[in-house]
Design an enzyme around this catalytic site. Sequence first.
Site, PDB file in Angstrom:
ATOM      1  N   GLY A 133      41.836  48.627  25.356  1.00 37.80           N
ATOM      2  CA  GLY A 133      40.681  49.777  26.178  1.00 37.80           C
ATOM      3  C   GLY A 133      41.270  50.695  26.838  1.00 37.80           C
ATOM      4  CB  VAL A 141      42.804  48.733  31.926  1.00 42.58           C
ATOM      5  CG1 VAL A 141      44.191  48.365  32.530  1.00 42.58           C
ATOM      6  CG2 VAL A 141      41.811  49.681  32.728  1.00 42.58           C
ATOM      7  CG  ASP A 144      39.680  44.916  21.707  1.00 39.68           C
ATOM      8  OD1 ASP A 144      40.762  45.107  22.438  1.00 39.68           O
ATOM      9  OD2 ASP A 144      39.545  44.514  21.236  1.00 39.68           O
ATOM     10  CE  LYS A 160      41.953  51.723  21.829  1.00 39.99           C
ATOM     11  NZ  LYS A 160      42.704  51.385  22.017  1.00 39.99           N
ATOM     12  CE1 TYR A 183      42.737  35.580  23.476  1.00 33.70           C
ATOM     13  CE2 TYR A 183      41.940  34.913  21.533  1.00 33.70           C
ATOM     14  CZ  TYR A 183      41.448  35.801  22.121  1.00 33.70           C
ATOM     15  OH  TYR A 183      40.413  36.700  23.024  1.00 33.70           O
ATOM     16  NE  ARG A 188      37.188  48.374  41.853  1.00 30.12           N
ATOM     17  CZ  ARG A 188      37.264  48.843  42.384  1.00 30.12           C
ATOM     18  NH1 ARG A 188      36.044  48.507  43.614  1.00 30.12           N
ATOM     19  NH2 ARG A 188      38.066  50.049  42.703  1.00 30.12           N
ATOM     20  CG  ASN A 208      37.930  45.761  38.993  1.00 28.27           C
ATOM     21  OD1 ASN A 208      38.063  44.957  39.740  1.00 28.27           O
ATOM     22  ND2 ASN A 208      37.850  46.748  38.416  1.00 28.27           N
ATOM     23  CG  ASP A 232      42.454  49.136  46.010  1.00 28.84           C
ATOM     24  OD1 ASP A 232      41.239  49.433  46.141  1.00 28.84           O
ATOM     25  OD2 ASP A 232      43.234  47.746  46.040  1.00 28.84           O
ATOM     26  CB  THR A 233      48.711  48.948  48.385  1.00 31.33           C
ATOM     27  OG1 THR A 233      48.001  48.023  49.346  1.00 31.33           O
ATOM     28  CG2 THR A 233      49.794  48.409  49.028  1.00 31.33           C
ATOM     29  NE  ARG A 235      42.854  54.278  43.166  1.00 35.38           N
ATOM     30  CZ  ARG A 235      41.763  53.481  42.517  1.00 35.38           C
ATOM     31  NH1 ARG A 235      41.524  52.943  43.311  1.00 35.38           N
ATOM     32  NH2 ARG A 235      41.684  54.195  40.917  1.00 35.38           N
ATOM     33  CG  HIS A 245      40.293  45.727  43.372  1.00 34.69           C
ATOM     34  ND1 HIS A 245      40.150  47.187  43.627  1.00 34.69           N
ATOM     35  CD2 HIS A 245      40.050  45.827  42.062  1.00 34.69           C
ATOM     36  CE1 HIS A 245      40.476  47.947  42.368  1.00 34.69           C
ATOM     37  NE2 HIS A 245      39.999  47.626  41.842  1.00 34.69           N
TER      38      HIS A 245
END
Length: 316
Positions: A14, A16, A37, A42, A68, A91, A123, A151-152, A154, A178
């Site tokens: 997707g 990410v 996927d 896709k 797999y 999340r 998430n 987060d770190t 950012r 997170h």
Amino acid sequence: MSNKVNRVVLVGTGFVGSSYAFALLNQGVTEELVLIDINKEKSEGDAMDLNHGMPFAPSPTKIWFGNYEDCKDADLVVLTAGANQKPGETRLDLVEKNTKIFKNIIDQVMASGFNGIFLVATNPVDILTYATWKFSGLPKERVIGSGTILDTARFRYLLGEYFDVDTRNVHAYIIGEHGDTELPVWSHAFIGCRPIADIMKEKPQYKQEDLDNIFVNVRDAAYQIIERKGATYYGIAMGLVRLTKAILQNENSVLTVSAYLEGQYGQNDMYIGVPAIVNRNGIREVVELQLNEEEKEKFTHSATVLKDVMKRVGLQ
């Protein structure tokens, strides 16, 4: 001489996943990249599209749409599959949907004979990393979540803007879940080697209120981005590539990942975002910061929220 090449398997192409694959190719991090996927067309399209960029890549990467069974020889399986966070959702709201999806994926990965490292980005990442560890039966150090790496990042970016210094010379951490209960470790925040607290005392133009706002913008960044463009993917993709490099190149780098705690920070039997040393074997060790009382309290609260959700879905 060994002919072994690094193989990364990406499950989930997707927003990410495909951003991660693109960043991985751009930085020439691995020799082989397998895309898996549920949406076969896709993934096949992504593999074709990425391969057409190969003449511009820094080093050759063999990229294909696989299955797999290709996990058997993988060094790293990166999990970005699952339901996305919708506007208004936290999340933690995603936990039940994604735990079911993960059980199915991990069973198939392990059936291949996979014996590498899992890197989890979906998430709620802390809970799904714990689920991956439980479902896979792998040692705790070989299951890593992306944790608070984004987060770190950012946090460092916004502090760099505020103090007008290169973000790479800002050393500061966001730890905890997170998500909504994460916290900034102000007691260990530095510009170069100088504590931010010292700079604040010396230069009155910098205010605590501004720093508090910076943290709020870090914590709520995903909501702001989702509101504007529907999903966040470039930042986390870059974070995952950074982690991939740390693992494949045996860097012993300190990164804020979702790691398993056994007494560190006063917590047990859970995965949560903390600084850890990452190398070819996964997590070498958790770095335990000496938190002040307020930070300890906030971290305990964050851990309690995660544990409550894990109990609710039967993971603990």
